[in-house]
Design an enzyme around this catalytic site. Structure first.
Site, PDB file in Angstrom:
ATOM      1  N   LYS A   5       0.884  -1.163   0.000  1.00 58.67           N
ATOM      2  CA  LYS A   5       0.000   0.000   0.000  1.00 58.67           C
ATOM      3  C   LYS A   5       0.921   1.211   0.000  1.00 58.67           C
ATOM      4  O   LYS A   5       1.598   1.502   0.992  1.00 58.67           O
ATOM      5  CB  LYS A   5      -0.901   0.012   1.239  1.00 58.67           C
ATOM      6  N   GLY A  37      -7.823   9.704   9.314  1.00 58.71           N
ATOM      7  CA  GLY A  37      -8.154   9.895  10.723  1.00 58.71           C
ATOM      8  C   GLY A  37      -9.160  10.984  11.007  1.00 58.71           C
ATOM      9  O   GLY A  37      -9.465  11.264  12.171  1.00 58.71           O
ATOM     10  N   ALA A  64      -9.305   5.858   3.912  1.00 60.31           N
ATOM     11  CA  ALA A  64      -9.131   7.048   4.762  1.00 60.31           C
ATOM     12  C   ALA A  64     -10.404   7.875   4.871  1.00 60.31           C
ATOM     13  O   ALA A  64     -11.131   8.064   3.901  1.00 60.31           O
ATOM     14  CB  ALA A  64      -7.988   7.933   4.277  1.00 60.31           C
ATOM     15  N   GLY A  65     -10.640   8.345   6.084  1.00 58.76           N
ATOM     16  CA  GLY A  65     -11.752   9.249   6.347  1.00 58.76           C
ATOM     17  C   GLY A  65     -13.040   8.589   6.776  1.00 58.76           C
ATOM     18  O   GLY A  65     -13.968   9.261   7.230  1.00 58.76           O
ATOM     19  N   ASN A  91      -9.182   2.230   9.817  1.00 64.95           N
ATOM     20  CA  ASN A  91      -8.420   1.892  11.017  1.00 64.95           C
ATOM     21  C   ASN A  91      -8.948   2.655  12.225  1.00 64.95           C
ATOM     22  O   ASN A  91      -9.486   2.082  13.162  1.00 64.95           O
ATOM     23  CB  ASN A  91      -6.940   2.185  10.792  1.00 64.95           C
ATOM     24  N   SER A  92      -8.819   3.984  12.187  1.00 67.63           N
ATOM     25  CA  SER A  92      -9.189   4.808  13.342  1.00 67.63           C
ATOM     26  C   SER A  92     -10.632   4.594  13.783  1.00 67.63           C
ATOM     27  O   SER A  92     -10.928   4.605  14.986  1.00 67.63           O
ATOM     28  CB  SER A  92      -8.977   6.298  13.018  1.00 67.63           C
TER      29      SER A  92
END
Length: 267
Positions: free
Chosen positions: A103, A164, A191-192, A213-214
């Site tokens: 990635k 994040g 992301a986001g 992830n977050s």
């Protein structure tokens, strides 16, 4: 399960049941990370090289957990700010994790962690020539998507919003255009994503997967949130395949005409 619902995901030469990809950072503990990944049903886990070094691969607790989970590891070049740095990190990751998947992240702006499009293309060209299967983290830019596809990428990972931020899909229109323009590429919103409904929206746009992830690692109950995303990604994909009804400007009655028995509608 009904055969029509079976929807294996083929990406970069491998086949998976789950279309949810999950990160391995930020969890309160390794045990919670392990339980959350299991609850999510994710079969692809992103790992940063800094979490592992070749010398201690045999006795690193983190690596032991990843191996125990039996997932496909997707190393990333998180924290790299130049093409050269990202290329070097990718080379090291291939040796450490024994995979040619990468990635690719090349950060161009530290404030919003936006990828550097020029360095990203430069690094992608080199790594593809070196035999890597590159999954580039990029902005939702149609021209950049075309340039990356031209270099040989078969998977693209446009952001929904900054890493994040949890802001979901800032520009659904641009993501929809990318999906339309590249029907044969694997597209993953990366992301986001902040909540399960964001994942549903991404999947209903026709994206092939979601990476996050977050949103799970920082939840009050990561394991429960992991399970929530598992169902959200599946629901969004099923909804897309079923065909979401078109929106209308005016109301349309869903009940039979007043005074007409409903069975007369079928005569």
């Amino acid at each position: 399960m009904n055969d029509k619902r079976k929807d294996k995901w083929k990406i970069e030469g491998k086949e998976f049941d789950s279309r949810l990809m999950i990160g391995s950072a930020l969890y309160p503990s390794p045990e919670i990370m392990k339980n959350t990944i299991q609850a999510s049903g994710a079969e692809i886990v992103t790992v940063a090289l800094r979490r592992q070094s070749e010398g201690d691969k045999g006795n690193n607790p983190f690596w032991d957990i990843i191996k125990e989970l039996g997932v496909t590891v997707l190393p990333n070049t998180a924290g790299c700010h130049t093409a050269k740095e990202a290329i070097t990190t990718a080379m090291m990751a291939r040796e450490v994790f024994d995979t040619n998947w990468i990635k690719l992240e090349v950060i161009g702006n530290q404030y919003n962690l936006q990828p550097d499009p020029f360095a990203l293309i430069e690094a992608t060209k080199v790594l593809i020539d070196e035999g890597f299967r590159v999954l580039p983290y990029m902005t939702d830019d149609l021209v950049l998507a075309q340039r990356l596809a031209d270099t040989g990428c078969t998977t693209l990972m446009p952001w929904g919003s900054p890493i994040g931020s949890g802001r979901g899909l800032m520009n659904p229109y641009t993501l929809k255009v990318i999906r339309k323009q590249f029907p044969d590429l694997q597209l993953i919103v990366d992301a986001g994503i902040g909540k399960p409904s964001d994942a549903i929206e991404a999947m209903e746009l026709g994206f092939d997967g979601v990476l996050l992830n977050s949103a799970v690692a920082l939840a009050q109950d990561p394991m429960m949130m992991g399970e929530a995303f598992k169902h959200a990604v599946y629901a969004g994909r099923l909804s897309y395949r079923a065909g979401v009804m078109q929106t209308r400007d005016m109301a349309s009655p869903s009940t039979p005409t007043v005074g007409t028995p409903f069975w007369h509608q079928f005569k």
